[in-house]
Write a protein that holds these residues in place. Sequence first.
Motif, PDB file in Angstrom:
ATOM      1  N   SER A 213       0.828  -1.208   0.000  1.00 20.99           N
ATOM      2  CA  SER A 213       0.000   0.000   0.000  1.00 20.99           C
ATOM      3  C   SER A 213       0.860   1.255   0.000  1.00 20.99           C
ATOM      4  O   SER A 213       0.536   2.233  -0.668  1.00 20.99           O
ATOM      5  CB  SER A 213      -0.936   0.008   1.204  1.00 20.99           C
ATOM      6  N   LEU A 214       1.947   1.247   0.763  1.00 23.28           N
ATOM      7  CA  LEU A 214       2.841   2.412   0.765  1.00 23.28           C
ATOM      8  C   LEU A 214       3.494   2.603  -0.597  1.00 23.28           C
ATOM      9  O   LEU A 214       3.665   3.736  -1.052  1.00 23.28           O
ATOM     10  CB  LEU A 214       3.911   2.259   1.846  1.00 23.28           C
ATOM     11  N   ALA A 215       3.849   1.506  -1.253  1.00 18.38           N
ATOM     12  CA  ALA A 215       4.436   1.604  -2.595  1.00 18.38           C
ATOM     13  C   ALA A 215       3.436   2.238  -3.554  1.00 18.38           C
ATOM     14  O   ALA A 215       3.783   3.129  -4.338  1.00 18.38           O
ATOM     15  CB  ALA A 215       4.856   0.227  -3.094  1.00 18.38           C
ATOM     16  N   LEU A 216       2.192   1.798  -3.486  1.00 17.54           N
ATOM     17  CA  LEU A 216       1.157   2.364  -4.344  1.00 17.54           C
ATOM     18  C   LEU A 216       0.916   3.833  -4.005  1.00 17.54           C
ATOM     19  O   LEU A 216       0.754   4.676  -4.894  1.00 17.54           O
ATOM     20  CB  LEU A 216      -0.138   1.560  -4.184  1.00 17.54           C
ATOM     21  N   LEU A 217       0.955   4.148  -2.723  1.00 18.10           N
ATOM     22  CA  LEU A 217       0.775   5.531  -2.286  1.00 18.10           C
ATOM     23  C   LEU A 217       1.893   6.425  -2.814  1.00 18.10           C
ATOM     24  O   LEU A 217       1.642   7.542  -3.273  1.00 18.10           O
ATOM     25  CB  LEU A 217       0.719   5.575  -0.761  1.00 18.10           C
ATOM     26  N   LEU A 218       3.119   5.932  -2.795  1.00 15.92           N
ATOM     27  CA  LEU A 218       4.235   6.712  -3.331  1.00 15.92           C
ATOM     28  C   LEU A 218       4.098   6.923  -4.838  1.00 15.92           C
ATOM     29  O   LEU A 218       4.448   7.987  -5.356  1.00 15.92           O
ATOM     30  CB  LEU A 218       5.562   6.036  -3.003  1.00 15.92           C
ATOM     31  N   LEU A 219       3.599   5.929  -5.547  1.00 18.28           N
ATOM     32  CA  LEU A 219       3.362   6.111  -6.978  1.00 18.28           C
ATOM     33  C   LEU A 219       2.287   7.167  -7.226  1.00 18.28           C
ATOM     34  O   LEU A 219       2.391   7.964  -8.160  1.00 18.28           O
ATOM     35  CB  LEU A 219       2.962   4.791  -7.630  1.00 18.28           C
ATOM     36  N   VAL A 220       1.267   7.182  -6.377  1.00 19.05           N
ATOM     37  CA  VAL A 220       0.220   8.195  -6.504  1.00 19.05           C
ATOM     38  C   VAL A 220       0.809   9.582  -6.258  1.00 19.05           C
ATOM     39  O   VAL A 220       0.472  10.542  -6.960  1.00 19.05           O
ATOM     40  CB  VAL A 220      -0.947   7.892  -5.529  1.00 19.05           C
ATOM     41  N   VAL A 221       1.711   9.704  -5.295  1.00 13.91           N
ATOM     42  CA  VAL A 221       2.387  10.987  -5.047  1.00 13.91           C
ATOM     43  C   VAL A 221       3.190  11.401  -6.283  1.00 13.91           C
ATOM     44  O   VAL A 221       3.196  12.567  -6.670  1.00 13.91           O
ATOM     45  CB  VAL A 221       3.294  10.899  -3.798  1.00 13.91           C
ATOM     46  N   ALA A 222       3.847  10.428  -6.916  1.00 12.91           N
ATOM     47  CA  ALA A 222       4.610  10.739  -8.130  1.00 12.91           C
ATOM     48  C   ALA A 222       3.693  11.236  -9.241  1.00 12.91           C
ATOM     49  O   ALA A 222       4.029  12.184  -9.956  1.00 12.91           O
ATOM     50  CB  ALA A 222       5.386   9.503  -8.597  1.00 12.91           C
TER      51      ALA A 222
ATOM     52  N   LEU B 150      11.442   0.522  -3.968  1.00 13.78           N
ATOM     53  CA  LEU B 150      12.118  -0.037  -2.799  1.00 13.78           C
ATOM     54  C   LEU B 150      11.133  -0.622  -1.797  1.00 13.78           C
ATOM     55  O   LEU B 150      11.347  -1.712  -1.266  1.00 13.78           O
ATOM     56  CB  LEU B 150      12.976   1.042  -2.127  1.00 13.78           C
ATOM     57  N   VAL B 151      10.037   0.082  -1.545  1.00 15.17           N
ATOM     58  CA  VAL B 151       9.047  -0.401  -0.583  1.00 15.17           C
ATOM     59  C   VAL B 151       8.362  -1.655  -1.115  1.00 15.17           C
ATOM     60  O   VAL B 151       8.112  -2.604  -0.369  1.00 15.17           O
ATOM     61  CB  VAL B 151       8.027   0.710  -0.244  1.00 15.17           C
ATOM     62  N   ALA B 152       8.052  -1.695  -2.404  1.00 17.80           N
ATOM     63  CA  ALA B 152       7.439  -2.892  -2.988  1.00 17.80           C
ATOM     64  C   ALA B 152       8.397  -4.078  -2.909  1.00 17.80           C
ATOM     65  O   ALA B 152       7.990  -5.199  -2.602  1.00 17.80           O
ATOM     66  CB  ALA B 152       7.039  -2.632  -4.437  1.00 17.80           C
ATOM     67  N   THR B 153       9.679  -3.829  -3.151  1.00 20.88           N
ATOM     68  CA  THR B 153      10.679  -4.886  -3.029  1.00 20.88           C
ATOM     69  C   THR B 153      10.751  -5.382  -1.590  1.00 20.88           C
ATOM     70  O   THR B 153      10.817  -6.593  -1.348  1.00 20.88           O
ATOM     71  CB  THR B 153      12.052  -4.383  -3.501  1.00 20.88           C
ATOM     72  N   ALA B 154      10.716  -4.462  -0.639  1.00 22.88           N
ATOM     73  CA  ALA B 154      10.711  -4.857   0.767  1.00 22.88           C
ATOM     74  C   ALA B 154       9.482  -5.690   1.088  1.00 22.88           C
ATOM     75  O   ALA B 154       9.560  -6.671   1.824  1.00 22.88           O
ATOM     76  CB  ALA B 154      10.765  -3.615   1.658  1.00 22.88           C
ATOM     77  N   GLY B 155       8.351  -5.348   0.522  1.00 22.35           N
ATOM     78  CA  GLY B 155       7.127  -6.122   0.726  1.00 22.35           C
ATOM     79  C   GLY B 155       7.248  -7.532   0.188  1.00 22.35           C
ATOM     80  O   GLY B 155       6.800  -8.493   0.823  1.00 22.35           O
ATOM     81  N   VAL B 156       7.887  -7.681  -0.972  1.00 28.12           N
ATOM     82  CA  VAL B 156       8.096  -9.012  -1.544  1.00 28.12           C
ATOM     83  C   VAL B 156       9.024  -9.834  -0.652  1.00 28.12           C
ATOM     84  O   VAL B 156       8.767 -11.005  -0.376  1.00 28.12           O
ATOM     85  CB  VAL B 156       8.661  -8.903  -2.979  1.00 28.12           C
TER      86      VAL B 156
END
Length: 182
Positions: free
Chosen positions: A123-132, A170-176
Amino acid sequence: MPAKKKPRSKQRTTERRRKRCWKTATVVLLVALFGLAYCADDLAYELRLAGTPGTFRAVGCQSAGSGRGSGTTCAGEFRSDDGKVDDPNLSIDRAVPVLRPVPMQLDAPDDLHEVGADTIAYSLALLLLVVAVGAYAVALVTEPPKRKVVSRGERIAGQVITSSVLGSVLVATAGVVISAWS
């Protein structure tokens, strides 16, 4: 002989480009806002800020379909942490370990949200993409067309976009990685 067209003035062309940038930026910003609302809602449940905290224990799981259309549904019971909610007839459209309690958040009567570090990371990874995407919309508006000198605002918007996309990866990778270790 056909009449020659008068060349458009630079000011009128720049104004048209600027209007087009505003229209595009408005659409991109609206998409970003909808994405933000979606991410924030999911993140609130995953962080246990919304819904009823508890555990879901699957009694059995069933797979249906094949290939890309396949899916697993697990049926079981949900018990809230405070003991006020005990629903023995819930299901989740995801494979979970059978007979092992899994932390979940109950939303509305029958909607379960999984909690944990990996779902928070996604969710944080998706949120960061939305910020981008939002920063891109701002950059569209602040960047005058066909200009060679980059302003301070444009540099900042570019840095926000780059940082958000890199942070998201990076956050998505950490999630994986977290998901693989759990």
